[in-house]
Motif scaffolding. Structure first.
Motif, PDB file in Angstrom:
ATOM      1  N   UNK A  15     -69.664 -51.076 -43.247  1.00 17.83           N
ATOM      2  CA  UNK A  15     -70.510 -51.957 -42.301  1.00 17.83           C
ATOM      3  C   UNK A  15     -69.714 -53.326 -42.228  1.00 17.83           C
ATOM      4  N   UNK A  16     -68.972 -53.646 -43.335  1.00 21.49           N
ATOM      5  CA  UNK A  16     -68.352 -55.056 -43.241  1.00 21.49           C
ATOM      6  C   UNK A  16     -66.637 -54.787 -42.921  1.00 21.49           C
ATOM      7  N   UNK A  17     -65.920 -53.796 -43.291  1.00 18.96           N
ATOM      8  CA  UNK A  17     -64.620 -53.715 -43.435  1.00 18.96           C
ATOM      9  C   UNK A  17     -64.274 -52.857 -42.300  1.00 18.96           C
ATOM     10  N   UNK A  18     -64.941 -51.779 -41.858  1.00 14.71           N
ATOM     11  CA  UNK A  18     -64.790 -50.788 -40.664  1.00 14.71           C
ATOM     12  C   UNK A  18     -65.658 -51.169 -39.422  1.00 14.71           C
ATOM     13  N   UNK A  19     -66.607 -52.081 -39.712  1.00 14.46           N
ATOM     14  CA  UNK A  19     -67.715 -52.373 -38.935  1.00 14.46           C
ATOM     15  C   UNK A  19     -68.178 -51.255 -37.862  1.00 14.46           C
ATOM     16  N   UNK A  20     -68.642 -50.282 -38.900  1.00 15.80           N
ATOM     17  CA  UNK A  20     -69.703 -49.416 -38.093  1.00 15.80           C
ATOM     18  C   UNK A  20     -70.995 -50.024 -37.934  1.00 15.80           C
ATOM     19  N   UNK A  21     -71.924 -49.417 -37.420  1.00 17.21           N
ATOM     20  CA  UNK A  21     -73.168 -49.573 -37.150  1.00 17.21           C
ATOM     21  C   UNK A  21     -74.213 -49.397 -38.338  1.00 17.21           C
ATOM     22  N   UNK A  22     -75.089 -50.246 -38.543  1.00 13.52           N
ATOM     23  CA  UNK A  22     -76.016 -50.038 -39.758  1.00 13.52           C
ATOM     24  C   UNK A  22     -76.532 -48.580 -40.073  1.00 13.52           C
ATOM     25  N   UNK A  23     -76.954 -48.155 -38.953  1.00  9.19           N
ATOM     26  CA  UNK A  23     -77.339 -46.633 -39.231  1.00  9.19           C
ATOM     27  C   UNK A  23     -76.510 -45.714 -39.514  1.00  9.19           C
ATOM     28  N   UNK A  24     -75.197 -45.752 -39.070  1.00 12.92           N
ATOM     29  CA  UNK A  24     -74.100 -44.971 -39.523  1.00 12.92           C
ATOM     30  C   UNK A  24     -73.567 -45.316 -40.657  1.00 12.92           C
ATOM     31  N   UNK A  25     -73.270 -46.620 -41.084  1.00  9.85           N
ATOM     32  CA  UNK A  25     -72.913 -47.046 -42.622  1.00  9.85           C
ATOM     33  C   UNK A  25     -73.961 -46.217 -43.590  1.00  9.85           C
ATOM     34  N   UNK A  26     -75.229 -46.648 -43.126  1.00  7.97           N
ATOM     35  CA  UNK A  26     -76.180 -46.187 -44.406  1.00  7.97           C
ATOM     36  C   UNK A  26     -76.316 -44.766 -44.387  1.00  7.97           C
ATOM     37  N   UNK A  27     -76.024 -44.102 -43.333  1.00 11.88           N
ATOM     38  CA  UNK A  27     -76.364 -42.573 -43.424  1.00 11.88           C
ATOM     39  C   UNK A  27     -75.269 -41.919 -44.271  1.00 11.88           C
ATOM     40  N   UNK A  28     -74.001 -42.408 -43.938  1.00 14.93           N
ATOM     41  CA  UNK A  28     -72.760 -42.066 -44.499  1.00 14.93           C
ATOM     42  C   UNK A  28     -72.808 -42.099 -45.968  1.00 14.93           C
ATOM     43  N   UNK A  29     -73.214 -43.341 -46.317  1.00 15.05           N
ATOM     44  CA  UNK A  29     -73.244 -43.880 -47.616  1.00 15.05           C
ATOM     45  C   UNK A  29     -74.109 -43.074 -48.570  1.00 15.05           C
ATOM     46  N   UNK A  30     -75.376 -42.886 -47.935  1.00 13.81           N
ATOM     47  CA  UNK A  30     -76.497 -42.303 -48.418  1.00 13.81           C
ATOM     48  C   UNK A  30     -76.112 -40.669 -48.656  1.00 13.81           C
ATOM     49  N   UNK A  31     -75.496 -40.145 -47.642  1.00 12.66           N
ATOM     50  CA  UNK A  31     -75.209 -38.888 -47.787  1.00 12.66           C
ATOM     51  C   UNK A  31     -74.208 -38.424 -48.932  1.00 12.66           C
ATOM     52  N   UNK A  32     -73.349 -39.259 -49.283  1.00 14.08           N
ATOM     53  CA  UNK A  32     -72.050 -39.149 -50.320  1.00 14.08           C
ATOM     54  C   UNK A  32     -72.847 -39.340 -51.331  1.00 14.08           C
TER      55      UNK A  32
END
Length: 140
Positions: free
Chosen positions: A32-49
């Motif tokens: 979210x903060x370093x790569x500047x991906x969107x809220x939904x993409x960031x939360x989805x990837x983080x939660x998937x891992x």
């Protein structure tokens, strides 16, 4: 009054949750903060891992389950996806609603939604795993 033993499944679940939360939130905030991906993409990837970490650790360490991946993984993923969608949708809407009165930057609003969503996600995920995934697996 019984004290909680360090070997209880609840304590093991909390330890797994700590690891899972650190991994998931670390990835979310980085994306979210370093790569500047969107809220939904960031939360989805983080939660998937984090969900992958959670499944393997809860299956072997928390619940000592011998369920096959073919049987346990679909139930687990269904609960994870339901908890994810509900928790992060509600947290985003709630934080936006609360902040309508206040002039808060979008990044502060998004980070607040992530934190609230992670709390809601943790609670709903625990209940789903305990009562629907691993409990059903043990008695089936």
């Amino acid at each position: 009054m019984n004290s909680i033993k360090l070997t209880s499944s609840f304590v093991r679940f909390l330890l797994v949750g700590l690891v899972n939360t650190c991994v998931g939130l670390g990835i979310i905030f980085f994306l979210l903060n370093a790569v500047h991906l969107s809220y939904w993409i960031s939360t989805f990837i983080g939660n998937a891992i984090g969900a992958c970490v959670s499944f393997f650790l809860n299956r072997s360490f928390t619940f000592n389950s011998s369920v096959s991946f073919q049987r346990g993984l679909p139930k687990f993923m269904t609960i994870i996806l339901m908890c994810y969608m509900l928790s992060y949708f509600l947290s985003e809407k709630l934080v936006v609603w609360v902040n309508e009165i206040q002039m808060v930057s979008t990044s502060v609003e998004q980070n607040g939604a992530v934190l609230l969503g992670s709390v809601l996600y943790t609670i709903s995920n625990y209940l789903g795993q305990k009562y629907l995934v691993f409990n059903a697996i043990k008695t089936a």
